[in-house]
Design an enzyme around this catalytic site. Structure first.
Site, PDB file in Angstrom:
ATOM      1  N   LYS A 188      38.092 131.858 -39.726  1.00  0.00           N
ATOM      2  CA  LYS A 188      37.984 131.835 -41.312  1.00  0.00           C
ATOM      3  C   LYS A 188      36.202 132.109 -42.070  1.00  0.00           C
ATOM      4  CE  LYS A 188      40.006 128.256 -42.552  1.00  0.00           C
ATOM      5  NZ  LYS A 188      40.189 127.042 -42.737  1.00  0.00           N
ATOM      6  N   ARG A 245      44.977 127.889 -29.450  1.00  0.00           N
ATOM      7  CA  ARG A 245      44.894 129.378 -30.354  1.00  0.00           C
ATOM      8  C   ARG A 245      45.639 130.192 -29.974  1.00  0.00           C
ATOM      9  NH1 ARG A 245      41.013 127.331 -34.052  1.00  0.00           N
ATOM     10  NH2 ARG A 245      40.582 129.493 -34.834  1.00  0.00           N
ATOM     11  N   GLU A 269      41.511 123.479 -44.380  1.00  0.00           N
ATOM     12  CA  GLU A 269      40.805 122.972 -45.064  1.00  0.00           C
ATOM     13  C   GLU A 269      40.686 124.557 -46.207  1.00  0.00           C
ATOM     14  OE1 GLU A 269      36.400 123.094 -43.432  1.00  0.00           O
ATOM     15  OE2 GLU A 269      35.427 122.633 -44.889  1.00  0.00           O
TER      16      GLU A 269
HETATM   17  P1  ATP Z   1      39.373 129.026 -38.611  1.00  0.00           P
HETATM   18  O1  ATP Z   1      38.343 128.553 -37.106  1.00  0.00           O
HETATM   19  O2  ATP Z   1      39.720 129.955 -38.394  1.00  0.00           O
HETATM   20  O3  ATP Z   1      38.125 128.408 -39.642  1.00  0.00           O
HETATM   21  P2  ATP Z   1      39.930 126.054 -38.450  1.00  0.00           P
HETATM   22  O4  ATP Z   1      41.268 125.481 -37.593  1.00  0.00           O
HETATM   23  O5  ATP Z   1      39.083 125.674 -38.856  1.00  0.00           O
HETATM   24  O6  ATP Z   1      40.466 128.247 -38.192  1.00  0.00           O
HETATM   25  P3  ATP Z   1      41.876 125.251 -40.288  1.00  0.00           P
HETATM   26  O7  ATP Z   1      42.002 125.327 -41.620  1.00  0.00           O
HETATM   27  O8  ATP Z   1      41.272 124.048 -40.237  1.00  0.00           O
HETATM   28  O9  ATP Z   1      41.118 126.343 -40.003  1.00  0.00           O
HETATM   29  O10 ATP Z   1      43.667 124.930 -39.684  1.00  0.00           O
HETATM   30  C1  ATP Z   1      44.645 124.694 -39.899  1.00  0.00           C
HETATM   31  C2  ATP Z   1      45.307 124.619 -38.708  1.00  0.00           C
HETATM   32  O11 ATP Z   1      45.767 125.890 -38.458  1.00  0.00           O
HETATM   33  C3  ATP Z   1      44.461 123.137 -37.681  1.00  0.00           C
HETATM   34  O12 ATP Z   1      45.984 122.818 -37.342  1.00  0.00           O
HETATM   35  C4  ATP Z   1      44.373 124.363 -37.027  1.00  0.00           C
HETATM   36  O13 ATP Z   1      43.746 123.784 -35.906  1.00  0.00           O
HETATM   37  C5  ATP Z   1      45.412 125.592 -36.460  1.00  0.00           C
HETATM   38  N1  ATP Z   1      44.789 127.043 -36.842  1.00  0.00           N
HETATM   39  C6  ATP Z   1      43.745 127.787 -37.115  1.00  0.00           C
HETATM   40  N2  ATP Z   1      43.550 128.448 -36.440  1.00  0.00           N
HETATM   41  C7  ATP Z   1      44.667 129.003 -35.809  1.00  0.00           C
HETATM   42  C8  ATP Z   1      44.558 130.096 -34.517  1.00  0.00           C
HETATM   43  N3  ATP Z   1      44.263 130.940 -34.018  1.00  0.00           N
HETATM   44  N4  ATP Z   1      45.640 129.765 -33.611  1.00  0.00           N
HETATM   45  C9  ATP Z   1      46.948 128.438 -33.861  1.00  0.00           C
HETATM   46  N5  ATP Z   1      46.534 127.331 -35.154  1.00  0.00           N
HETATM   47  C10 ATP Z   1      45.330 127.455 -35.281  1.00  0.00           C
HETATM   48 MG    MG Z   2      38.655 123.629 -39.623  1.00  0.00          MG
END
Ligand code: ATP
Ligand code: MG
Length: 568
Positions: free
Chosen positions: A277, A267, A43
């Protein structure tokens, strides 16, 4: 299971259950003629962090391994939080990590198709417009132990639902007044299946579609359908989405579209590191750090600015492994892989962070010798360079003690040490300022020890780096320490916040460092090992006449010790 074997040098060699699963699907041609297709779906509401690097390595690495392709898809369904700046930085960071996407996609490009499919679900009696407020919807949803209640609007006619949904789309209703929900099962043991919201009304300007839409699809409705549109065969995401998987499948089955499948993995969590983020954005907005690319940030842009390399990050991510339970990986392991990588590629240089003048009384005034030095003893192809040596040099303040404690082998009055690649010197006397601080040390040198070896086999216990005072260039040096003082930064006392765990000493700025003159030619992105001090790189804040270097890491590797302790 965490694989800590430093030999497993990239994501493709470490074994993991996702690979086994994709290998099996590729072997049995589960998706017919369709090739393995994955996507990385960030995102655009912030910069990528090292957790995302794990997802990127899996999405791109595994597709590549099985002859498949990977799309970069922006999951841009929350117009209020998303920006072009993030879209740009994400592309830069994915490329920096070493991956190239097949297609650049945006969930927002699918808004018309998603809308058509929503109409299709309404016509099939599988979706309805609900007038309950967000609070009421929450109350009606029930809990893990209690079933939910049907909304009084659940049994609206198909005609009424079609009419209302089209008018939602046309902008007739205010934000929050209505939603479109899937009609599934208000008594499902899985809360995600209790008539989840598919669309909300939001009169907001989208960074790409502008004001074309005033209804936006929810993640659960947009994600799987976007996967399906792109013929994604393996949609990998983190474990918190495991409970959403039945819903992911439900939409695809109801619509009868390409059968993308979702798989979850753990994760990446790293000690002393915040990987969210939202929290990182808070650090930026509240100016707790200097920006998204502050070298203390766990963002890919922060790591890049700090001097970390994509190779080391990939090696680390592979070694941390994939599993089906969340755990935490020691930050020292990341640092270990980074040191290992820099040790191989970093050019050596001499730099004195806390200078102390050393005058060699018996060295001829005005004489300059050019000492030939290897650029990298680990890499014979790295060549050599010439470093000027003269009568007055700088050494580290720590390398001299007027009254040495026991076992102090560096310079002290009457003691002989080696100046690296140069001569043996023996300290003779000191000059002090009014406050009694040593400001200058006088010594003598042995002209026969040129190159750093004594002619009579005399041994010294210490070798020190130095910089010729007349030739030295000055620089600002930024030393970084952990951003948080707690292994788990989100662990804080009641009433506090993760900000309470910020390390007040995470940045130390030294203004008077003295560097060997060759460092004036340092380029951005070029790694250096300042001998005996650590790994450094030029910072983009450098300007004409003002050099700034970041310490990437000190030389001390504590991972071996941690690993030994864990094994013992
Ligand atoms: P955050 O909670 O930091 O905002 P998010 O999952 O909301 O992370 P996205 O932009 O939706 O962020 O993530 C894109 C991809 O990265 C998704 O498939 C998510 O599952 C993966 N991802 C995000 N954080 C991690 C992490 N700490 N370890 C592994 N994969 C991750
Ligand atoms: Mg997300």
């Amino acid at each position: 299971m965490t694989n800590t074997n430093p030999e497993s040098s990239d994501v493709l060699t470490a074994s993991n259950f996702l690979r086994d699963l994709i290998a099996e699907d590729a072997r049995t041609k589960k998706f017919g003629a369709a090739a393995i297709q994955t996507r990385f779906p960030p995102e655009p509401n912030g910069y990528l962090h090292i957790g995302h690097a794990k997802a990127i390595c899996l999405d791109f690495g595994l597709a590549d391994e099985f002859g498949g392709k990977t799309n970069l898809r922006f999951d841009d369904t929350n117009p209020e939080k998303e920006e072009q700046e993030y879209v740009d930085s994400i592309q830069q960071d994915v490329r920096w990590l070493g991956f190239e996407w097949e297609r650049l996609c945006y969930a927002s490009d699918y808004f018309p198709q998603l809308y058509e499919w929503a109409l299709q679900l309404i016509k099939a009696g599988k979706a309805y417009v609900d007038d309950l407020t967000a609070d009421q919807i929450r109350q009606y949803r029930g809990t893990l132990t209690e079933p939910g209640k049907d909304s009084p609007y659940r049994n609206r006619s198909i005609e009424e639902n079609l009419d209302l949904f089209q008018r939602m789309r046309a902008g007739e209703f205010p934000d929050g007044s209505r939603v479109l929900r899937a009609k599934i099962d208000m008594a499902s043991p899985n809360l995600n299946m209790r008539d989840p919201v598919m669309y909300r009304i939001l009169h907001a300007t989208h960074h790409r579609t502008g004001d074309a839409w005033c209804i936006y699809p929810m993640y659960d409705y947009a994600h799987g359908q976007s996967d399906s549109i792109e013929n994604v065969t393996h949609s990998m995401c983190t474990l918190e989405f495991a409970d959403h998987q039945p819903l992911y499948r439900w939409f695809i089955e109801q619509l009868g579209i390409f059968p993308s499948q979702q798989f979850e993995f753990d994760r990446l969590n790293i000690t002393y590191t915040m990987l969210s983020k939202r929290k990182l954005l808070q650090l930026v907005q509240e100016k707790r750090v200097r920006g998204w690319d502050d070298p203390r940030m766990p963002t890919l842009s922060g790591f890049r600015r700090r001097g970390f390399t994509p190779q080391a990050i990939r090696t680390f991510v592979a070694a941390a492994g994939v599993s089906r339970t969340n755990g935490s990986t020691d930050v020292e392991m990341l640092e270990h892989f980074q040191r290992d990588d820099l040790n191989r590629r970093a050019r050596r240089a001499m730099a004195v962070l806390h200078p102390l003048k050393l005058v060699i009384d018996n060295y001829p005034e005005g004489q300059v010798e050019l000492v030939e030095v290897a650029n990298n003893p680990e890499d014979p192809t790295a060549g050599t360079r010439q470093v000027p040596f003269s009568r007055q040099i700088y050494i580290e303040q720590d390398d001299f003690r007027e009254a040495p404690p026991p076992k102090y082998y560096r310079l002290s009055p009457g003691k002989e040490v080696r100046l690296r690649n140069a001569y043996f010197v023996t300290a003779q006397s000191v000059v002090k300022d009014a406050a009694g601080n040593v400001v200058e040390v006088h010594c003598t040198y042995d002209p026969l020890s040129r190159g750093g070896n004594s002619p009579d086999g005399r041994k010294v216990k210490s070798t020190m780096h130095w910089v010729s005072a007349a030739h030295a260039i000055s620089a600002e040096i930024r030393l970084y320490d952990k951003l948080f003082t707690r292994a788990d930064p989100s662990d804080y006392p009641e009433g506090g916040s993760f900000l309470d765990n910020l390390n007040p000493h995470s940045l130390e700025i030294l203004s008077g460092a003295k560097l060997e003159p060759s460092l004036a030619q340092a380029k951005l992105g070029e790694p250096f090992q300042f001998e005996r001090v650590g790994y450094f790189c030029l910072d983009p804040d450098t300007s004409e006449g003002h050099l700034v270097f970041n310490r990437t890491l000190s030389l001390k590797d504590s991972w071996a010790r941690i690993e030994k302790k864990a094994g013992a």
